[in-house]
Design a protein around this motif. Sequence first.
Motif, PDB file in Angstrom:
ATOM      1  N   SER A  78      49.138  40.984  43.546  1.00  0.00           N
ATOM      2  CA  SER A  78      49.165  42.311  42.926  1.00  0.00           C
ATOM      3  C   SER A  78      47.779  42.872  42.647  1.00  0.00           C
ATOM      4  CB  SER A  78      49.962  42.264  41.622  1.00  0.00           C
ATOM      5  OG  SER A  78      49.268  41.530  40.623  1.00  0.00           O
ATOM      6  N   VAL A  79      46.728  42.092  42.924  1.00  0.00           N
ATOM      7  CA  VAL A  79      45.389  42.541  42.526  1.00  0.00           C
ATOM      8  C   VAL A  79      44.978  43.830  43.233  1.00  0.00           C
ATOM      9  CG1 VAL A  79      44.528  40.277  41.821  1.00  0.00           C
ATOM     10  CG2 VAL A  79      44.367  40.961  44.223  1.00  0.00           C
ATOM     11  N   GLY A  80      45.433  44.041  44.479  1.00  0.00           N
ATOM     12  CA  GLY A  80      45.061  45.246  45.206  1.00  0.00           C
ATOM     13  C   GLY A  80      45.530  46.499  44.495  1.00  0.00           C
ATOM     14  N   TYR A  81      46.819  46.562  44.183  1.00  0.00           N
ATOM     15  CA  TYR A  81      47.345  47.744  43.506  1.00  0.00           C
ATOM     16  C   TYR A  81      47.013  47.742  42.022  1.00  0.00           C
ATOM     17  CZ  TYR A  81      49.573  49.507  47.658  1.00  0.00           C
ATOM     18  OH  TYR A  81      49.780  50.033  48.903  1.00  0.00           O
ATOM     19  N   SER A  82      46.689  46.581  41.458  1.00  0.00           N
ATOM     20  CA  SER A  82      46.149  46.564  40.094  1.00  0.00           C
ATOM     21  C   SER A  82      44.814  47.319  40.062  1.00  0.00           C
ATOM     22  CB  SER A  82      45.938  45.124  39.615  1.00  0.00           C
ATOM     23  OG  SER A  82      47.159  44.459  39.448  1.00  0.00           O
ATOM     24  N   ILE A  83      43.963  47.038  41.047  1.00  0.00           N
ATOM     25  CA  ILE A  83      42.678  47.729  41.137  1.00  0.00           C
ATOM     26  C   ILE A  83      42.893  49.228  41.293  1.00  0.00           C
ATOM     27  CG2 ILE A  83      40.649  48.050  42.610  1.00  0.00           C
ATOM     28  CD1 ILE A  83      40.758  45.042  43.187  1.00  0.00           C
ATOM     29  N   SER A  84      43.808  49.623  42.169  1.00  0.00           N
ATOM     30  CA  SER A  84      44.070  51.052  42.379  1.00  0.00           C
ATOM     31  C   SER A  84      44.574  51.711  41.097  1.00  0.00           C
ATOM     32  CB  SER A  84      45.089  51.238  43.505  1.00  0.00           C
ATOM     33  OG  SER A  84      44.589  50.764  44.733  1.00  0.00           O
ATOM     34  N   THR A  85      45.523  51.061  40.430  1.00  0.00           N
ATOM     35  CA  THR A  85      46.082  51.619  39.193  1.00  0.00           C
ATOM     36  C   THR A  85      45.020  51.752  38.115  1.00  0.00           C
ATOM     37  OG1 THR A  85      48.229  50.605  39.680  1.00  0.00           O
ATOM     38  CG2 THR A  85      47.842  51.304  37.415  1.00  0.00           C
ATOM     39  N   ILE A  86      44.249  50.707  37.931  1.00  0.00           N
ATOM     40  CA  ILE A  86      43.200  50.725  36.911  1.00  0.00           C
ATOM     41  C   ILE A  86      42.153  51.775  37.234  1.00  0.00           C
ATOM     42  CG2 ILE A  86      41.336  49.362  35.878  1.00  0.00           C
ATOM     43  CD1 ILE A  86      43.147  46.885  36.344  1.00  0.00           C
ATOM     44  N   ALA A  91      39.425  56.436  35.563  1.00  0.00           N
ATOM     45  CA  ALA A  91      38.705  57.654  35.937  1.00  0.00           C
ATOM     46  C   ALA A  91      39.258  58.874  35.205  1.00  0.00           C
ATOM     47  CB  ALA A  91      38.777  57.866  37.447  1.00  0.00           C
ATOM     48  N   ILE A  92      40.586  58.927  35.085  1.00  0.00           N
ATOM     49  CA  ILE A  92      41.191  60.040  34.341  1.00  0.00           C
ATOM     50  C   ILE A  92      40.797  59.971  32.874  1.00  0.00           C
ATOM     51  CG2 ILE A  92      43.379  61.000  33.542  1.00  0.00           C
ATOM     52  CD1 ILE A  92      44.596  60.244  36.217  1.00  0.00           C
ATOM     53  N   ALA A  93      40.777  58.766  32.311  1.00  0.00           N
ATOM     54  CA  ALA A  93      40.408  58.603  30.897  1.00  0.00           C
ATOM     55  C   ALA A  93      38.960  59.011  30.645  1.00  0.00           C
ATOM     56  CB  ALA A  93      40.636  57.157  30.469  1.00  0.00           C
ATOM     57  N   MET A  94      38.077  58.738  31.609  1.00  0.00           N
ATOM     58  CA  MET A  94      36.671  59.142  31.437  1.00  0.00           C
ATOM     59  C   MET A  94      36.524  60.656  31.469  1.00  0.00           C
ATOM     60  SD  MET A  94      34.319  56.363  33.466  1.00  0.00           S
ATOM     61  CE  MET A  94      34.388  54.631  33.052  1.00  0.00           C
ATOM     62  N   THR A  98      30.726  61.425  28.871  1.00  0.00           N
ATOM     63  CA  THR A  98      29.981  60.206  28.578  1.00  0.00           C
ATOM     64  C   THR A  98      30.571  59.437  27.403  1.00  0.00           C
ATOM     65  OG1 THR A  98      27.960  61.264  29.393  1.00  0.00           O
ATOM     66  CG2 THR A  98      27.697  59.276  28.068  1.00  0.00           C
ATOM     67  N   GLU A  99      31.041  60.168  26.392  1.00  0.00           N
ATOM     68  CA  GLU A  99      31.569  59.500  25.202  1.00  0.00           C
ATOM     69  C   GLU A  99      32.882  58.773  25.478  1.00  0.00           C
ATOM     70  OE1 GLU A  99      32.686  63.938  24.842  1.00  0.00           O
ATOM     71  OE2 GLU A  99      31.023  62.700  25.578  1.00  0.00           O
ATOM     72  N   ASN A 100      33.491  59.032  26.634  1.00  0.00           N
ATOM     73  CA  ASN A 100      34.750  58.367  26.971  1.00  0.00           C
ATOM     74  C   ASN A 100      34.559  57.066  27.758  1.00  0.00           C
ATOM     75  OD1 ASN A 100      36.080  60.478  25.777  1.00  0.00           O
ATOM     76  ND2 ASN A 100      36.740  61.454  27.676  1.00  0.00           N
ATOM     77  N   ILE A 101      33.318  56.722  28.076  1.00  0.00           N
ATOM     78  CA  ILE A 101      33.068  55.572  28.944  1.00  0.00           C
ATOM     79  C   ILE A 101      33.579  54.279  28.316  1.00  0.00           C
ATOM     80  CG2 ILE A 101      31.279  54.101  29.939  1.00  0.00           C
ATOM     81  CD1 ILE A 101      29.665  56.595  30.545  1.00  0.00           C
ATOM     82  N   VAL A 102      33.170  54.005  27.087  1.00  0.00           N
ATOM     83  CA  VAL A 102      33.561  52.738  26.449  1.00  0.00           C
ATOM     84  C   VAL A 102      35.075  52.643  26.254  1.00  0.00           C
ATOM     85  CG1 VAL A 102      33.355  51.326  24.372  1.00  0.00           C
ATOM     86  CG2 VAL A 102      31.320  52.399  25.349  1.00  0.00           C
ATOM     87  N   PRO A 103      35.739  53.672  25.692  1.00  0.00           N
ATOM     88  CA  PRO A 103      37.202  53.572  25.583  1.00  0.00           C
ATOM     89  C   PRO A 103      37.893  53.405  26.931  1.00  0.00           C
ATOM     90  CG  PRO A 103      36.378  55.369  24.224  1.00  0.00           C
ATOM     91  CD  PRO A 103      35.233  54.897  25.050  1.00  0.00           C
ATOM     92  N   ALA A 104      37.397  54.082  27.969  1.00  0.00           N
ATOM     93  CA  ALA A 104      38.015  53.991  29.294  1.00  0.00           C
ATOM     94  C   ALA A 104      37.864  52.587  29.876  1.00  0.00           C
ATOM     95  CB  ALA A 104      37.405  55.029  30.232  1.00  0.00           C
ATOM     96  N   VAL A 105      36.689  51.982  29.697  1.00  0.00           N
ATOM     97  CA  VAL A 105      36.485  50.621  30.200  1.00  0.00           C
ATOM     98  C   VAL A 105      37.380  49.636  29.448  1.00  0.00           C
ATOM     99  CG1 VAL A 105      34.815  48.733  30.393  1.00  0.00           C
ATOM    100  CG2 VAL A 105      34.143  51.055  31.019  1.00  0.00           C
TER     101      VAL A 105
END
Length: 322
Positions: A78-86, A91-94, A98-105
Motif C-alpha cells: 500500500s505504500v505507493g498509494y499511501s504516498i499519493s494520498t499523503i 499539499a492541500i493542507a499547506m 508558510t505557517e501551515n508547513i509544520v501542521p501539514a507535515v
Amino acid sequence: MEAAPQVESRWTAGQVSGYLRRMGIFPILALLVVASSLFVPGFATPENIVNVFQRSVTLGLVSIGQTFAIICGSLDLSVGYSISTISVVTAIAMNNRTENIVPAVLIALAIGIIVGLVNGLIITKLKINAFIATLGTSLVLQGVLFSGFDNYAGKVPEVFQTLAYGEIAGIPLGVYLFLATALIAFLILRFTKFGYHLYAVGGNSDVSRLSGVRTDRVVIIAHILTGLGAALAAVVLIARLRAGGPLVGAGYDLDSISAVVVGGAPLAGGKGGVWGTVAGVLIVSILANVFNFLNVGAFAQDVLRGIVLIVAVAIYSYRSSR
C-alpha cells in the motif's frame, strides 16, 4: 640462528567466499559503480554522483520503512498509494502558506501512522495474509483518490521547496534526510529490544510467541514504521513537485520491495538490514541513471531492470546457500 617462520598471507577460496557472504550486496554495488565509471561517459562526474544520490532519496525513505515489514516476514503493497494520498492531503493542507508547513507535515506523518496501524491490525487481528491485506488497503486508497482527484492538487510554499532543492556543502538536503533516517533505522534494528524481536518474529513467529515475544505488537509497529517511511517520501516528493497528485507514488510499492530484496532481505523474513537496503536503492538508482545515459527506452529499461534484479538476488542467494 633459526629463521622466523613465515606467516601464510594468502587467503583460501573458502575464506574469500566467506568474506563475500558477510559483505552481502556491497561487492555487487562496487562492481556496478566501477563498470559504470569505466564504460558510461559522464557517469563518474561529481554532478552526476550527486544526482544519483538525489534520485535515491524518495525510494530510499520508503524502502527503509519497507525493510521493517519485510524483516518480520511481512510486506506492504500500500505504500505507493499511501504516498499519493499523503502528498495530496499535505499539499492541500499547506495551501501555499508558510505557517501551515509544520501542521501539514504532522498531518502527513499521522496519515502514515494510521495507514500502517490499519495494515498491522488487519494482518494480526483478522489473520489476513500481508499481501492481500496491504493490497486491499492500496485499492481503498486508490478508490478514494481517484474519486476526488484526477490531477495535481494543492500548492507547496516556496520556502518548503528548499527540502528538495536546497544544498549544504554541495549535497542536497534530501540526501541528509535519507542518511539520517537510515542511521536511526539501523540503531533501532541493532540496539533495541524491538529490533531483536523483529528478527526473531521474522525467523520463526511461533517460536517467538512461545518465548514470550508479543508478536502481534511487533508486526503492528513494523507496519507503522513502514507507513512513516511512506510519509517521509511523500513530504520530499511534494517539495520536489510543488504539489500533490494521485499518481505521484505509482511504482514505489514494487520498487521498494525490490530494493530491500536486492539488499539481502528475503521475503521470508528474519534477515536483512538497513545498509543492505541503502545499497539496493543505490543499485536501482544507478541502473536508471546509466539507462538514461545510454538512451535506453522506458520499456527496455523495465526488462533490463527485471533481469538485473533476478541475477543480483540469484547471486546473493547462491552465496548465502554456500
